[in-house]
Scaffold this motif. Structure first.
Motif, PDB file in Angstrom:
ATOM      1  N   ILE A   1       1.407   2.577  -2.431  1.00 55.95           N
ATOM      2  CA  ILE A   1       1.940   3.014  -3.051  1.00 55.95           C
ATOM      3  C   ILE A   1       1.289   2.460  -5.168  1.00 55.95           C
TER       4      ILE A   1
ATOM      5  N   LYS B   1      13.985   9.839  -1.079  1.00 54.88           N
ATOM      6  CA  LYS B   1      12.579  10.500  -0.303  1.00 54.88           C
ATOM      7  C   LYS B   1      13.210  11.505  -0.041  1.00 54.88           C
TER       8      LYS B   1
ATOM      9  N   ARG C   1       6.920  14.894  -7.623  1.00 56.81           N
ATOM     10  CA  ARG C   1       5.783  15.418  -6.793  1.00 56.81           C
ATOM     11  C   ARG C   1       5.487  16.256  -6.245  1.00 56.81           C
TER      12      ARG C   1
HETATM   13  N1  SAJ Z   1       6.023   6.742  -1.959  1.00 57.20           N
HETATM   14  C1  SAJ Z   1       6.053   6.945  -3.033  1.00 57.20           C
HETATM   15  N2  SAJ Z   1       4.134   7.308  -2.041  1.00 57.20           N
HETATM   16  C2  SAJ Z   1       3.979   7.443  -0.458  1.00 57.20           C
HETATM   17  C3  SAJ Z   1       4.352   6.829   0.186  1.00 57.20           C
HETATM   18  C4  SAJ Z   1       6.372   6.356  -0.556  1.00 57.20           C
HETATM   19  O1  SAJ Z   1       5.748   7.310  -3.854  1.00 57.20           O
HETATM   20  O2  SAJ Z   1       2.263   7.626  -0.752  1.00 57.20           O
HETATM   21  C5  SAJ Z   1       7.478   6.163  -1.828  1.00 57.20           C
HETATM   22  C6  SAJ Z   1       9.209   6.531  -1.377  1.00 57.20           C
HETATM   23  O3  SAJ Z   1       8.785   7.534  -2.326  1.00 57.20           O
HETATM   24  C7  SAJ Z   1      10.236   5.827  -1.432  1.00 57.20           C
HETATM   25  C8  SAJ Z   1       9.953   5.090  -0.393  1.00 57.20           C
HETATM   26  O4  SAJ Z   1       8.090   4.733  -2.026  1.00 57.20           O
HETATM   27  O5  SAJ Z   1      10.720   6.314  -2.098  1.00 57.20           O
HETATM   28  C9  SAJ Z   1       9.141   3.979   0.793  1.00 57.20           C
HETATM   29  O6  SAJ Z   1       8.848   5.797   1.500  1.00 57.20           O
HETATM   30  P1  SAJ Z   1       8.242   5.150   2.955  1.00 57.20           P
HETATM   31  O7  SAJ Z   1       7.780   6.003   3.244  1.00 57.20           O
HETATM   32  O8  SAJ Z   1       7.480   3.488   2.571  1.00 57.20           O
HETATM   33  O9  SAJ Z   1       9.715   5.505   3.481  1.00 57.20           O
HETATM   34  P2  SAJ Z   1      10.934   4.367   4.138  1.00 57.20           P
HETATM   35  O10 SAJ Z   1      11.282   3.201   2.795  1.00 57.20           O
HETATM   36  O11 SAJ Z   1      11.551   4.817   4.378  1.00 57.20           O
HETATM   37  O12 SAJ Z   1       9.559   2.973   4.902  1.00 57.20           O
HETATM   38  C10 SAJ Z   1       9.838   3.619   6.287  1.00 57.20           C
HETATM   39  C11 SAJ Z   1       9.531   1.924   7.006  1.00 57.20           C
HETATM   40  N3  SAJ Z   1       8.959   2.152   8.539  1.00 57.20           N
HETATM   41  C12 SAJ Z   1      10.032   0.715   8.428  1.00 57.20           C
HETATM   42  O13 SAJ Z   1       9.666  -0.203   7.930  1.00 57.20           O
HETATM   43  C13 SAJ Z   1       9.995   0.841   9.530  1.00 57.20           C
HETATM   44  C14 SAJ Z   1       7.781   2.010   6.344  1.00 57.20           C
HETATM   45  O14 SAJ Z   1       7.200   1.301   7.462  1.00 57.20           O
HETATM   46  C15 SAJ Z   1       7.266   3.687   7.776  1.00 57.20           C
HETATM   47  O15 SAJ Z   1       5.592   3.464   7.117  1.00 57.20           O
HETATM   48  C16 SAJ Z   1       7.538   4.313   6.129  1.00 57.20           C
HETATM   49  O16 SAJ Z   1       9.389   4.615   6.577  1.00 57.20           O
HETATM   50  C17 SAJ Z   1       6.723   6.191   7.152  1.00 57.20           C
HETATM   51  O17 SAJ Z   1       5.956   5.857   6.753  1.00 57.20           O
HETATM   52  O18 SAJ Z   1       7.899   7.098   7.083  1.00 57.20           O
END
Ligand code: SAJ
Length: 435
Positions: A229, A337, A420
């Motif tokens: 990211i 998110k 976004r």
């Molecule tokens: N984000 C970005 N760009 C991206 C992806 C995410 O800016 O390409 C931001 C999101 O907006 C957020 C943060 O990063 O603010 C984290 O986003 P995330 O998609 O990683 O979501 P999380 O925090 O819910 O992460 C969880 C994690 N699950 C576990 O730890 C069990 C992560 O390992 C998963 O991969 C993720 O969910 C998922 O894929 O939804």
């Protein structure tokens, strides 16, 4: 009783299971154990959660109330805040929060508290599994010494393992049953028993050679996200300086059917996993005199994105001869998110703080977050109607909830800063600024 008896109690589902911590990880886990046929007892310090379960209600979006009702009514699922009842169990899973302290150092105090409560009533032939995300070595260096204070011998009459949680709140495709479960034990017997326990409902259990390896698997998974990211956030900054549309570039790169995985730029890194977990790894390596440079750099770049967004807002207002100071700004989306109501570590909080520090007057709308506290400021989400959108000097979309008519919002916004790519399909407009 020993390994063989505990193994058979797991096999015939008579093993009594405890889950410490009934949040978004622990409650789904307790429900799955109970559904698999085990008598399951959840432990929570938050009495309101215990009462909800005893009233046969769920407070976790991904856990249907009907499941809690069915399992509590059948007597398979129970909940308590009386930790003395740990004495009656054969297997205990620890699912407590592992946040960071203000100093970005790990705070494993909840793991230690849970372990010490287990020790108070620990009897022979108990399996203890840690699920909370933590640095490699925690299970062996922190949990084991506390559990073996008596005359318990790990692998003989005490079994200890680590299995990372992989719960993705709101994910409709992957749940506990069809997400492979990694398991690592302090001995082969520990690993085998933990694998058998999870194998009672998980389609695929993946055994690794040690608890530390299992702890590291989780940190690799989430460090992978944080670093990628950050990398794409820096690509966005580069594209901006080059006058290239970063979203077009990512979508085109994503056409590569191998060797590429798209990540998307944004206003920063939110949630309670991705901004936190990598620091557990870098902290541990610091104790070994090694600097985890990727983790530090990713944290730095991701941490700068809210300021980058505010600079875009400032430039956009400047182009219409407006200072940020005194401008009325509408922030669209404050959750970390899209599709969630969770504001933990949300970059929206930083964007709002920064804009307010420059004298902007902030209003927000988020259909999932009715009220928000930013520092000492308490805000309430306003209704989104196009007439009021038109009264703001600038609209900043921070969270892409996919619930909005972006064409209408763009039409009524004097300036729209979209962090976004929610307006990606709307083409260009001199009133539209995208990351
Ligand atoms: N984000 C970005 N760009 C991206 C992806 C995410 O800016 O390409 C931001 C999101 O907006 C957020 C943060 O990063 O603010 C984290 O986003 P995330 O998609 O990683 O979501 P999380 O925090 O819910 O992460 C969880 C994690 N699950 C576990 O730890 C069990 C992560 O390992 C998963 O991969 C993720 O969910 C998922 O894929 O939804």
């Amino acid at each position: 009783m020993g390994y063989v008896e505990l193994e058979s109690k797991i096999a015939d589902r008579s093993a009594r299971i405890g889950v410490i911590g009934l949040g978004y990880v622990g409650l789904p886990l307790a429900v799955e154990f109970a559904d698999a046929g085990f008598p399951t007892l959840g432990f929570e310090i938050d009495r309101s959660k215990v009462d909800a379960i005893l009233d046969k209600r769920s407070y976790i979006l991904d856990v249907p109330g009907s499941d809690v009702d069915r399992l509590v009514s059948s007597g398979k699922l129970d909940a308590t805040d009386d930790f003395a009842r740990l004495a009656d169990l054969d297997a205990i899973c620890i699912c407590v929060p592992t946040p960071l302290r203000k100093t970005k150092d790990p705070d494993i105090s909840k793991i230690i508290e849970a372990t010490e409560r287990i020790v108070e009533t620990l009897h022979s032939d108990t399996l203890v599994v840690l699920e909370s995300t933590t640095y490699p070595g925690t299970t062996e260096e922190v949990i084991l010494p506390r559990l073996t204070v008596g005359d318990h011998e790990v692998g003989k009459d005490l079994f200890v393992a680590f299995s990372p949680e992989r719960v993705d709140p709101g994910n409709r495709e992957y749940g506990l049953r069809n997400t492979p479960k990694v398991v690592g034990g302090l001995t082969p017997q520990c690993r085998a028993l933990a694998a058998a326990l999870y194998g009672s409902f998980v389609e695929r259990v993946l055994e690794v050679s040690s608890a530390s390896a299992a702890e590291m698997v989780k940190l690799l998974e989430n460090t992978f996200r944080s670093v990628n990211i950050a990398m794409v956030n820096e690509i966005a900054i580069m594209c901006d300086k080059l006058g290239i549309d970063v979203w077009e570039v990512i979508d085109a790169a994503a056409s590569k059917p191998f060797g590429f995985m798209p990540f998307y730029p944004g206003p920063g890194l939110g949630g309670h996993c991705i901004p936190v977990d990598p620091h557990y790894l870098s902290w541990k390596l610091k104790t070994l005199n090694y600097r985890a440079r990727f983790i530090e750099l990713a944290s730095e770049i991701n941490g700068e994105m809210p300021s980058y967004v505010v600079a875009k807002v400032g430039d956009a207002l400047n182009r219409v001869k407006l200072p940020i100071h005194g401008s009325r700004i509408l922030v669209l989306g404050v959750a970390y998110k899209g599709g969630t109501s969770d504001v933990r570590e949300s970059p929206a909080l930083d964007v709002i703080e920064l804009l307010r520090s420059k004298g902007a007057e902030i209003t927000y709308h988020d259909p999932f977050v009715p009220e928000l506290t930013v520092g000492e400021l308490r805000l309430e989400s306003v209704e989104l109607d196009m007439e009021s959108v038109a009264t703001f000097d600038c609209v900043v979309l921070v969270t892409d909830h996919k619930t909005w008519d972006m064409a209408a919002i763009l039409e009524h916004s004097r300036i729209l800063v979209d962090t976004r790519n929610a307006t990606g399909s709307l083409g260009r407009s001199e009133r539209l600024v995208r990351l």
